[in-house]
Each structure stands twice: as C-alpha cells, then as structure tokens.
Design an enzyme around this catalytic site. Structure first.
Site, short mmCIF file in Angstrom:
data_model
loop_
_atom_site.label_atom_id
_atom_site.label_comp_id
_atom_site.label_asym_id
_atom_site.label_seq_id
_atom_site.Cartn_x
_atom_site.Cartn_y
_atom_site.Cartn_z
N ASP A 114 0.84 -1.20 0.00
CA ASP A 114 0.00 0.00 0.00
C ASP A 114 0.87 1.25 0.00
OD1 ASP A 114 -2.24 -1.44 0.27
OD2 ASP A 114 -2.61 -0.97 2.37
N LYS B 164 -3.57 3.20 -3.02
CA LYS B 164 -4.95 3.66 -3.00
C LYS B 164 -4.97 4.91 -2.14
CE LYS B 164 -7.84 -0.32 -3.68
NZ LYS B 164 -8.35 0.16 -4.97
N MET C 110 -10.04 6.86 7.75
CA MET C 110 -10.32 7.60 6.51
C MET C 110 -11.36 8.69 6.75
SD MET C 110 -10.21 4.41 3.87
CE MET C 110 -10.82 3.15 4.99
N1 SAH Z 1 -5.53 -1.49 7.52
C1 SAH Z 1 -5.25 -0.21 8.10
C2 SAH Z 1 -6.29 0.81 7.68
C3 SAH Z 1 -6.26 1.11 6.22
S1 SAH Z 1 -7.38 2.35 5.79
C4 SAH Z 1 -5.16 -0.32 9.60
O1 SAH Z 1 -5.51 -1.37 10.14
O2 SAH Z 1 -4.73 0.62 10.25
C5 SAH Z 1 -6.36 3.79 5.83
C6 SAH Z 1 -6.66 4.62 7.03
O3 SAH Z 1 -6.03 4.06 8.16
C7 SAH Z 1 -6.13 6.04 6.97
O4 SAH Z 1 -7.00 6.88 6.26
C8 SAH Z 1 -6.08 6.41 8.43
O5 SAH Z 1 -7.36 6.72 8.89
C9 SAH Z 1 -5.68 5.09 9.06
N2 SAH Z 1 -4.23 4.98 9.32
C10 SAH Z 1 -3.36 4.13 8.73
N3 SAH Z 1 -2.13 4.30 9.25
C11 SAH Z 1 -2.23 5.26 10.18
C12 SAH Z 1 -1.31 5.89 11.07
N4 SAH Z 1 -0.02 5.55 11.11
N5 SAH Z 1 -1.79 6.85 11.90
C13 SAH Z 1 -3.09 7.20 11.89
N6 SAH Z 1 -3.99 6.66 11.07
C14 SAH Z 1 -3.57 5.70 10.22
#
Ligand code: SAH
Length: 466
Positions: free
Chosen positions: A248, A270, A383
């Site tokens: 990703d 994405k 998100m």
């Molecule tokens: N699979 C991921 C989520 C993917 S969707 C998980 O479990 O965390 C993508 C969203 O995840 C982003 O828009 C944000 O809201 C969140 N996200 C991912 N990494 C992040 C981080 N290091 N800090 C804060 N939010 C994060």
C-alpha cells in the site's frame, strides 16, 4: 534527448581517423576493439600507431586526410588536436555525408563517443551530451566494479545455453535461473574456467527445474502503523523470504527496506478521493505472481483485515487456486490509543468498540449513528479526514453530546506524529485549522489521558466548590 544512443554495426566497415597524437591514441584504443577497417591519416604518428600498423591492425597513411579517403567511410574522427585541421576534416566529412566526430568539440560533431563499459558482447554506453563528463566517468567506474569481468564470457556461454534453458517455464523461474547464473554461480565458476561455467549452467538448470515444483503463495501481512519496530516477527520473516512485495501507499520505505534486495517491490496505491490502483488490477497482480510460483507478500498498513479489502483479494486468489495466509498487524486505532495513553475499552465505560470508515467506495459512509452517539461509546474512525463535518453533523443530529471528546492522531507510531485533542462541537473547524497531511485516525469518545485527567480534576474541584 539531443543525442540518441544506438549500437552501430561496424564489422568490416571503414572508419577513418585523422590525427596521430594523444587524442588519436585514446580513440584508437576504443576503435581497435571493433572489427572495423581502420584507416589512420597522420604525417607524424605516435609510435603505438606505427606499431599497430605493423601488426596490420590498422592501415596508416603518413599524410593529411584528403576527400578521396572519406568516400565509403562509415565514420570519420577528427583527432588532430588542431582546430583548423579538425575543421577542414569535419567540413569534408559533412560534405561527403559521413558522420563525423571532432574530438572535444561537441558543436562540430555529428555524433559523440560514449564512455564504455566493455564486457563484450555486453556493452554499456554512458553519455551526458557533454554536460558532465565527470559524472559519466563516475558511473563507468561504478559499473566496472559491479559487473564481473567474466560477464562477457558468461554471456557468450549463456547464449549457447539458451535452447536448453527453454526447459524452464517462461517468467519468474527462468529469470531467476539467469540471474543466479550471471550473478552467483557463473562468476564463481569463471575463476576456474569455461568448463566450470558450463557445469554451473547445468547445475543451475537442474536446481531451477526442481524449484518449478514449488507452488506460489500469498501472505497478507499487516505492516502496522509505520514504525518498523511495530512489525510482528512473522511479518519480518515473511518479508525476508518474499520474492515479490505488493504494498500500500501508506507503508513507509523503512519497512520496505526489510525485504530482500532481489525482491520485486510493487506499489498498489490507494488514496481516499485520490488516484488509485483499481482493485481488479491488484487482484490480477497477486494472481499473476502467485501463479508464477512466487512467494508474495501483500503488505497492508495496520492490520490487513481492517479496511483493507482483504476478502476481495482472498476471493481472487481462491478462484485461481492460489494458497494464501494472513499475518495480523497493529491497526491504526490501537497505535493511536497507545499513543494517547488510553484504553479502547474500559470496564463501566464501554464494553464495545466500533471501527468505522469515514468514506467508502460510494463516498461518505452512513453508520448506526444512534449507537455511536451514546455517552461513553468509543469509535475508531478511519479515513475520516474529509468527513469531519459530515460526522459531526450526523452525530449531533442523533443526540451525541457536543462536548464528546474526539482525538485525532496523525501518523500514529511514526516520528512525525501529531495529536489534536478536539470536541465534537468544534471538530470540523479544528480539522480545517489543523489540516493533517499524513494518515489520521479519530478516536471518538476518548481524550488524551493527560487532558482527560485534567478535565476530571476540574470537575471534582467545581463539585467541591459547589
Ligand atoms: N488497515 C489499516 C487501515 C487502512 S485504511 C489499519 O488497520 O490501520 C487507511 C486509514 O487508516 C487512513 O486513512 C487512516 O485513517 C488510518 N491509518 C493508517 N495508518 C495510520 C497511522 N499511522 N496513523 C493514523 N492513522 C492511520
């Protein structure tokens, strides 16, 4: 690109060089590597040139170049180190329609001679259009060190082996076979001699014919929030072994660096409301590499099973009969809660936790707002950066207290992390003012521990004074 690189067939063709000094010598050393018919015109040639003429490696005429010397030539070099004489030669060549190079004179030249790394039949030509000869030399030096001296010999023997190598299926296994030969067993065998190289080809072929039996596999790996230390040991091992990593956009370089140097790293980015790789393309990529027998790591940020379209990718693999497994990771909400010192659940406060997304493929996402609006409820909102105003409106409309704490944690678990403590009634304004640029998760119903305890102390104080 003003100068277009090509490889010119000069076998048995005439190359005419005018000049007999150092510049001529430098060019001749290169030209003598070819099978061209070289004709040198020099009233006073250097002794080396005379010696080459004596060995019949070139033809030497002890006079200045004339028009008749040029007719039928493929290339002309003006290497007289004399501006007037070079101009005269170049003029004659141009008139005769023959490509000419005037040594150290870019403007007067119809072609340039690149810096060359010679592992014949493998030839690397480096050019900078005259802009940075130093750079060309540095690149040449770097390549000279990196390409084994035996590469030419390996390439010649490898070429003869091509028909046998066709026993290997086209694609990854055949590529692996050639790179193992050219960069591992081949150079080693070359120290012994051509027979050892042929034996190495045979041995690699058999090893790779066996490897063909190994089935491909896709591991869905949660990369966590971005800190390499928050990877699981299993995730690290999977990265160590991966042939292909499909990741990703949110997975940072520090984590990708843990993959093997030879691994193919592919981004399947994405972005909410932004440019993205279509899901079908990602599915097809996983299937393609899984089919070729590759050990694939599908690296997703956080936990692969949270807002990662995991099951769509699993469905595609199962339809293609490709084995898969999942290695969980630390999801953003967990990392964010850890960072603000809070628990995602707490006895007497919330015995349930919701993870929601601010938007989905259709746009802003509808939710069970009543449940989210209940006092004490805790929700991790993913998100949600662009959905702040919408979330605020919906929640207030469904009876949420305007003072409900919302903590935005940007880039949780990364060096550039920021925490924005806010309240539901001013969430949209706060988000606009704060404008996070990294990924951000919102914790609805949780204030940072410090702020929460200050608020609790104020409350007790007020009660005591009442
Ligand atoms: N699979 C991921 C989520 C993917 S969707 C998980 O479990 O965390 C993508 C969203 O995840 C982003 O828009 C944000 O809201 C969140 N996200 C991912 N990494 C992040 C981080 N290091 N800090 C804060 N939010 C994060």
């Amino acid at each position: 690109m003003q100068h277009f690189p090509i490889f010119l067939d000069v076998a048995e063709k005439a190359i005419v060089l005018s000049g007999g000094g150092d510049a001529a010598l430098a060019k001749l050393r290169l030209l003598l590597k070819t099978n061209a018919q070289i004709h040198v015109l020099a009233p006073l040639p250097a002794p080396e040139i005379q010696a080459w003429a004596d060995e019949a490696r070139l033809t030497l005429s002890l006079r200045p170049l004339g028009t008749e010397d040029i007719s039928g030539a493929t290339l002309v070099y003006a290497a007289n180190e004399d501006t007037a004489e070079d101009a005269r030669v170049a003029g004659m060549a141009r008139e005769a329609g023959v490509l000419v190079n005037v040594v150290d004179n870019l403007e007067a030249s119809a072609f340039l001679t690149p810096a060359i790394v010679d592992r014949d039949p493998v030839t690397v030509a480096i050019g900078t259009e005259g802009a940075a000869p130093v750079l060309a030399r540095a690149i040449k030096r770097d390549l000279e060190e990196r390409l084994p001296q035996s590469l030419g010999l390996l390439a010649r023997l490898g070429k003869r082996f091509r028909a046998q190598a066709e026993a290997l299926p086209m694609g990854r296994i055949r590529r692996d076979f050639w790179s193992a030969f050219y960069f591992r067993s081949g150079p080693r065998a070359a120290q012994t001699g051509p027979e050892a190289i042929e034996a190495a080809l045979e041995a690699e072929l058999h090893a790779h014919l066996d490897a063909e039996a190994r089935p491909g596999h896709v591991s869905f790996v949660g990369a966590g929030p971005g800190d390499p230390e928050l990877l699981t040991l299993k995730a690290r091992r999977a990265l160590d072994e991966a042939d292909v990593v499909v990741h990703d956009r949110l997975v940072p370089a520090e984590i990708l660096e843990l993959a093997r140097r030879e691994a193919v790293i592919l981004e399947a980015g994405k972005e909410g409301f932004g440019p993205s790789t279509p899901q079908e393309r990602i599915n097809a990529l996983l299937v393609e590499h899984g089919r070729s027998g590759a050990q694939v790591v599908r690296l997703k940020s956080g936990d692969a099973a949270v807002f990662g379209r995991l099951e769509e990718e699993i469905d595609a693999l199962e339809a293609a009969g490709i084995a898969h497994s999942t290695i969980p990771g630390i999801t953003a909400a967990s990392a964010a809660a850890a960072q603000i010192g809070r628990s995602l659940t707490a006895r007497g406060r919330n015995s349930e936790l919701r993870l929601i997304t601010g938007h989905d493929v259709e746009g802003l996402a509808e939710q069970d707002w009543q449940a989210l609006a209940r006092p004490g409820a805790v929700t991790g909102i993913y998100m949600g950066k662009r959905a702040a105003r919408f979330l605020q409106g919906r929640l207030l409309m469904h009876g949420a207290h305007p003072d409900t704490p919302v903590t935005v944690v940007e880039s949780a678990g990364r060096p550039d992390t920021r925490v924005l403590p806010s309240r539901l009634c001013r969430l949209a304004e706060d988000m606009t003012a704060y404008a996070p640029s990294g990924p951000a998760v919102m914790l609805l119903g949780l204030a940072p521990r410090e702020a929460a305890s200050v608020a609790a102390r104020i409350e007790t104080m007020l009660k005591e004074h009442a």
